[in-house]
Structures are given as C-alpha cells and as structure tokens.
Design a protein around this motif. Structure first.
Motif, short mmCIF file in Angstrom:
data_model
loop_
_atom_site.label_atom_id
_atom_site.label_comp_id
_atom_site.label_asym_id
_atom_site.label_seq_id
_atom_site.Cartn_x
_atom_site.Cartn_y
_atom_site.Cartn_z
N VAL A 1 0.86 -1.18 0.00
CA VAL A 1 0.00 0.00 0.00
C VAL A 1 0.89 1.23 0.00
CG1 VAL A 1 -0.21 0.01 2.53
CG2 VAL A 1 -1.93 1.18 1.13
N ALA A 2 0.53 2.21 -0.81
CA ALA A 2 1.31 3.45 -0.91
C ALA A 2 2.78 3.17 -1.18
CB ALA A 2 1.14 4.29 0.35
N GLY A 3 3.05 2.14 -1.99
CA GLY A 3 4.42 1.79 -2.33
C GLY A 3 5.20 1.13 -1.22
N THR A 4 4.53 0.74 -0.14
CA THR A 4 5.18 0.17 1.03
C THR A 4 4.73 -1.27 1.24
OG1 THR A 4 5.28 2.35 2.08
CG2 THR A 4 5.53 0.44 3.52
N ASP A 5 5.67 -2.18 1.43
CA ASP A 5 5.35 -3.58 1.65
C ASP A 5 4.98 -3.82 3.11
OD1 ASP A 5 5.84 -4.30 -0.98
OD2 ASP A 5 7.94 -4.81 -0.60
N ILE A 6 3.94 -4.61 3.30
CA ILE A 6 3.48 -5.00 4.63
C ILE A 6 3.50 -6.51 4.70
CG2 ILE A 6 1.58 -4.94 6.28
CD1 ILE A 6 0.64 -2.35 4.92
N ASP A 7 4.32 -7.06 5.61
CA ASP A 7 4.42 -8.51 5.77
C ASP A 7 3.35 -9.00 6.73
OD1 ASP A 7 6.70 -8.67 4.12
OD2 ASP A 7 8.00 -8.13 5.81
N ILE A 8 2.67 -10.06 6.35
CA ILE A 8 1.61 -10.63 7.18
C ILE A 8 2.17 -11.84 7.92
CG2 ILE A 8 -0.69 -11.65 7.19
CD1 ILE A 8 -1.18 -10.07 4.56
N PRO B 1 8.28 -2.99 7.64
CA PRO B 1 9.69 -2.72 7.89
C PRO B 1 10.11 -1.28 7.58
CG PRO B 1 9.43 -4.82 6.75
CD PRO B 1 8.09 -4.15 6.75
N ALA B 2 9.59 -0.71 6.50
CA ALA B 2 10.00 0.64 6.09
C ALA B 2 9.59 1.70 7.10
CB ALA B 2 9.41 0.98 4.73
N ALA B 3 8.56 1.41 7.91
CA ALA B 3 8.09 2.35 8.91
C ALA B 3 8.45 1.92 10.33
CB ALA B 3 6.57 2.52 8.80
N ALA B 4 9.20 0.81 10.46
CA ALA B 4 9.54 0.26 11.78
C ALA B 4 8.29 0.13 12.64
CB ALA B 4 10.58 1.13 12.48
N ALA B 5 7.23 -0.42 12.03
CA ALA B 5 5.93 -0.51 12.70
C ALA B 5 5.40 -1.94 12.66
CB ALA B 5 4.94 0.43 12.03
#
Length: 208
Positions: free
Chosen positions: A114-121, A137-141
């Motif tokens: 989303v918004a060019g950012t990968d989210i690992d499930i 990972p890109a947002a340390a969240a």
C-alpha cells in the motif's frame, strides 16, 4: 511520499462464551493521501470511513475474528468497495458474527503493498487460531491486533485460544524484530518491541 499511520478509536462490546464486555478498539489506517489499508473493522463504520476520506482502500484486513474486530467488516467492504481479508483459521469466530457473509482468506497472502510500502503478514496464533500481525519494515511498525499489548500477551482464557501457542508466536515471530519497532495494538497504548522484551521474557518462561 512516505507512508503514514492514523488511528481511529471506536467503542462497543466484545462478546464470547456468553459474556459481554465494553471495549475501546484501535482501528489503524496505513497509507498516504491516495490509498490506504484499514486494519480491523470495529463497531463504527462511519468513523472509519470519515478517516479514510476520499482515498482508495486496498483492503479491510481483520487481525482476527473476534466480533469487536469484525463488527462492521461487511459494511466497510461494501461501502468502500474493498475486499475484506481474514485468516481462515478464524472462520468459526467470523461465523458467530457474520454467518452468511464471506471474506477473502489471508492464509496464502504473505504480503500486501500500500502506498508503495510492503506490509508482511505474520501468522501469530494463540489469542485465536487465525490471528495475524502486520509488520511494516519501512516504517519500523508492527500491528499486533490482540496478540501483543503494552505489558504482555493477549488474553487466552476463552474459547479458541491457547497460552502456549501465543507465547510461541510472540517469541518466534515478534521478539525477533528490531527493538525499535513500534507496536500498534488492538486496544490501548502503543509500545515497542524493546520495551516489551523484559516482561515478555517472564511470560515466555511461564509458557513452558
């Protein structure tokens, strides 16, 4: 444009095993000015839709199937023209709230963008069989639903939950993340992996 994280707090009830409890839920939105992922669908569709605004919704992702996290999922999916995602391990819990409504299974979805950012499930069972956490990972969240809170693991004293399993999930899937990772929980305050490690060591010891 970097990804941003917004929180909507909604209020309602959690119901399971014949009990009812008043709860405040964190609904998290990850995205930018153009598109967004909604995490959990608690209680109040209008409040969530207001926070979404005119952005495209990639999906409404439920971290688990307890009623307070899926209350308005079908309504959101319809009004936002977005798929509703849930791990199929929580199908029995989902059916308690939405017996005749289907969702898209997360079982074979390792990542969302989303918004060019990968989210690992991450599949993190224990609080429920199909509980998932989302790592950005890109947002340390990290978004943990009811798997990990400030102060310890989520509850495991009700049907479909297991203490040893949630401890294994936290130890093997979450404590391995960088200590600066910010933990966005399903209820209550945010925390960090580093802040939780000392207390979690005690919980892990208790689990085995």
């Amino acid at each position: 444009m970097s990804v941003r994280i917004d929180r909507v707090i909604t209020s309602g009830t959690f119901e399971l095993d014949g009990g009812t409890w008043d709860v405040d839920n964190n609904v998290w939105l990850i995205g930018n000015d153009d598109e967004v992922l909604v995490i959990d669908a608690a209680h109040n569709a209008d409040a969530i839709i207001d926070a979404v605004g005119n952005r495209h919704v990639v999906a409404v992702l439920c971290t688990h199937g307890h009623n307070d996290h899926v209350t308005v999922a079908p309504e959101l999916g319809k009004r936002l023209d977005a798929p509703v995602l849930l791990h199929q391990g929580d199908d029995p819990l989902w059916r308690m709230t939405h017996p005749d409504v289907n969702y898209r299974s997360l079982a074979d979805v390792p990542r969302i963008t989303v918004a060019g950012t990968d989210i690992d499930i991450l599949h993190t069972p224990g609080h429920s069989p199909g509980s998932v956490s989302l790592h950005v990972p890109a947002a340390a969240a990290l978004f943990t639903g009811d798997t990990l809170f400030s102060g310890g693991p989520g509850a495991t004293g009700r049907s479909f939950s297991d203490f040893d399993t949630i401890i294994d999930s936290i130890r093997d899937r979450l404590l391995t993340l960088p200590e600066e990772t910010v933990v966005h929980t399903g209820h209550g305050d945010i925390t960090t992996i580093g802040a939780e490690k000392p207390a979690l060591a005690d919980w892990v010891a208790r689990g085995h």
